[in-house]
Structures are given as structure tokens and as C-alpha cells.
Design a protein around this motif. Structure first.
Motif, PDB file in Angstrom:
ATOM      1  N   VAL A  61      -4.895  47.347  22.892  1.00  0.00           N
ATOM      2  CA  VAL A  61      -4.437  47.402  24.274  1.00  0.00           C
ATOM      3  C   VAL A  61      -2.943  47.720  24.292  1.00  0.00           C
ATOM      4  O   VAL A  61      -2.225  47.469  23.326  1.00  0.00           O
ATOM      5  N   ALA A  62      -2.499  48.284  25.415  1.00  0.00           N
ATOM      6  CA  ALA A  62      -1.084  48.616  25.586  1.00  0.00           C
ATOM      7  C   ALA A  62      -0.673  48.296  27.016  1.00  0.00           C
ATOM      8  O   ALA A  62      -1.506  48.292  27.928  1.00  0.00           O
ATOM      9  N   ASN A  63       0.612  48.055  27.187  1.00  0.00           N
ATOM     10  CA  ASN A  63       1.169  47.785  28.510  1.00  0.00           C
ATOM     11  C   ASN A  63       1.711  49.101  29.063  1.00  0.00           C
ATOM     12  O   ASN A  63       2.709  49.625  28.571  1.00  0.00           O
ATOM     13  N   ILE A  64       1.040  49.637  30.056  1.00  0.00           N
ATOM     14  CA  ILE A  64       1.472  50.888  30.683  1.00  0.00           C
ATOM     15  C   ILE A  64       1.760  50.596  32.144  1.00  0.00           C
ATOM     16  O   ILE A  64       0.856  50.271  32.914  1.00  0.00           O
ATOM     17  N   ARG A  65       3.032  50.672  32.483  1.00  0.00           N
ATOM     18  CA  ARG A  65       3.513  50.422  33.851  1.00  0.00           C
ATOM     19  C   ARG A  65       3.021  49.076  34.402  1.00  0.00           C
ATOM     20  O   ARG A  65       2.586  48.969  35.538  1.00  0.00           O
ATOM     21  N   GLY A  66       3.066  48.063  33.532  1.00  0.00           N
ATOM     22  CA  GLY A  66       2.690  46.723  33.963  1.00  0.00           C
ATOM     23  C   GLY A  66       1.203  46.430  33.910  1.00  0.00           C
ATOM     24  O   GLY A  66       0.780  45.320  34.197  1.00  0.00           O
ATOM     25  N   ASN A  67       0.400  47.417  33.539  1.00  0.00           N
ATOM     26  CA  ASN A  67      -1.045  47.232  33.418  1.00  0.00           C
ATOM     27  C   ASN A  67      -1.426  47.187  31.942  1.00  0.00           C
ATOM     28  O   ASN A  67      -1.012  48.051  31.165  1.00  0.00           O
ATOM     29  N   ILE A  69      -4.037  47.995  29.360  1.00  0.00           N
ATOM     30  CA  ILE A  69      -5.240  48.828  29.301  1.00  0.00           C
ATOM     31  C   ILE A  69      -5.666  49.051  27.858  1.00  0.00           C
ATOM     32  O   ILE A  69      -4.845  49.039  26.945  1.00  0.00           O
ATOM     33  N   ALA A  70      -6.955  49.246  27.666  1.00  0.00           N
ATOM     34  CA  ALA A  70      -7.513  49.537  26.347  1.00  0.00           C
ATOM     35  C   ALA A  70      -7.201  50.989  25.990  1.00  0.00           C
ATOM     36  O   ALA A  70      -7.201  51.865  26.851  1.00  0.00           O
ATOM     37  N   ILE A  71      -6.927  51.226  24.700  1.00  0.00           N
ATOM     38  CA  ILE A  71      -6.626  52.565  24.205  1.00  0.00           C
ATOM     39  C   ILE A  71      -7.777  53.022  23.314  1.00  0.00           C
ATOM     40  O   ILE A  71      -8.107  52.384  22.319  1.00  0.00           O
ATOM     41  N   LEU A  72      -8.374  54.143  23.683  1.00  0.00           N
ATOM     42  CA  LEU A  72      -9.535  54.703  22.994  1.00  0.00           C
ATOM     43  C   LEU A  72      -9.102  55.918  22.182  1.00  0.00           C
ATOM     44  O   LEU A  72      -8.362  56.767  22.674  1.00  0.00           O
ATOM     45  N   TYR A  92       0.452  60.580  22.771  1.00  0.00           N
ATOM     46  CA  TYR A  92       0.415  60.504  24.221  1.00  0.00           C
ATOM     47  C   TYR A  92      -0.876  59.823  24.641  1.00  0.00           C
ATOM     48  O   TYR A  92      -1.867  59.856  23.909  1.00  0.00           O
ATOM     49  N   THR A  93      -0.841  59.235  25.805  1.00  0.00           N
ATOM     50  CA  THR A  93      -2.013  58.560  26.337  1.00  0.00           C
ATOM     51  C   THR A  93      -2.356  59.153  27.690  1.00  0.00           C
ATOM     52  O   THR A  93      -1.498  59.253  28.559  1.00  0.00           O
ATOM     53  N   LEU A  94      -3.605  59.573  27.825  1.00  0.00           N
ATOM     54  CA  LEU A  94      -4.126  60.017  29.110  1.00  0.00           C
ATOM     55  C   LEU A  94      -4.710  58.774  29.766  1.00  0.00           C
ATOM     56  O   LEU A  94      -5.674  58.195  29.254  1.00  0.00           O
TER      57      LEU A  94
END
Length: 172
Positions: A61-67, A69-72, A92-94
Motif C-alpha cells: 500500500v502507498a499514501n497517495i494524496r492522503g489516501n 491505496i493498494a499498488i498492483l 509511476y502509479t496510475l
């Protein structure tokens, strides 16, 4: 927020109108794309925290803009070998979001946006399927500028088990 079914309908309507936009990225040596409607944003991948007992292609998981989210990792999910230069450098993460979940798709290079003519899209790819999947996630092949780009439906890539894990791991 649109559901996956509504997003697929939007893409189908755009194709009938003559053109639609995609986000193109490399996985291994091949080019893949997602419909722009499936992408919320593109960010440089922040630090990923590994979660124990998850599927190997869910990197954490990563913190992206306060959220959170799971990274696939689609390369791992699709069993695609990376080239030597894809092991280093920025990733990069989509960020993909549906009514049911939010997740990130890891890509190795800066993704590009392309506007595609409906004439360049061949959706007669239903003979190519993932034998372990209940549904075909390849929407079709895009033929543009001498390239073949595989258009996938990210919502079909993710099995019900993965969606349940994403909901559990990213619940706020």
C-alpha cells in the motif's frame, strides 16, 4: 462516481462517435493501455509498504494524496519479464478508482495519452483469454503509428478475491 459498467458504456459510446482517449504504458517490452475513463490520476510512486499475506502481485500500500491505496504490479500479474533498464529509476502509479475500490497500477515509464480513432481499434480479440480468469480482460488491439497496443479493462483484471482484499486493505 461512475461504476465500471457505466465507464465501459462511456468508452463504447466514444468508440461509436469515432475516437476515444487511452493512457499507454509499457509492461516488459509490450505496450498496454487503459481507457482514460478508468484513470483518476498519474503520480510518481511513493514509498510502498508491503502487506503480509497478500497476493505476490499486490506490492503493498502507498499514501497517495492522503489516501492509502493498494499498488498492483501488472508485470507480475501477467508474468511479464522486465528488461534490465526497468529495474531502476522512477516508477509511476496510475490511480484507478471505481465505486467498489481504489488502487494503483505500477508502471515503469511515464505513461502517454493518445487519442485513438475507432478505425484503429480491433475488438475481435475474444479468442485470447486468460484460462484462469472468468472474463476476458483484453478489450482489443489498437493499431496506430506502426504499433500494436493491448487495451485492457483493469476492472476485469482484478478477480473478486483481489477486490475483497483491496477493500479490506484500503478501508479507512
Amino acid at each position: 462516481m461512475e461504476t465500471a459498467t457505466e465507464q465501459n458504456k462511456t468508452v463504447a459510446d466514444a468508440r461509436k462517435a469515432g475516437s476515444f482517449q487511452i493512457i499507454v504504458f509499457k509492461q516488459g517490452n509490450e505496450e498496454y493501455a487503459l481507457s482514460i475513463e478508468q484513470i483518476k490520476e498519474v503520480v510518481i510512486t511513493p514509498t510502498i509498504t508491503r502487506i503480509p499475506q497478500t497476493l505476490p502481485y499486490i506490492k503493498g500500500v502507498a499514501n497517495i494524496r492522503g489516501n492509502i491505496i493498494a499498488i498492483l504490479d501488472l508485470e507480475e500479474k501477467f508474468n511479464i519479464k522486465r528488461t534490465a533498464d526497468q529495474h531502476s529509476g522512477n516508477h509511476y502509479t496510475l490511480v484507478v478508482e471505481s465505486e467498489d475500490f481504489k488502487m494503483g497500477v505500477l508502471v515503469r515509464e511515464v505513461p502517454n495519452t493518445l487519442t485513438i480513432s475507432a478505425a484503429d481499434f480491433d475488438e475481435s480479440m475474444n479468442i485470447i483469454t486468460d484460462v484462469t480468469s472468468e472474463s476476458n480482460y483484453v478489450r482489443g488491439i489498437i493499431k496506430v503509428q506502426g504499433r500494436l497496443i493491448i487495451l485492457i479493462d483493469i476492472f476485469k483484471v482484478i478477480s473478486q478475491d483481489v477486490m475483497a482484499a483491496l477493500r479490506k486493505n484500503t478501508a479507512a
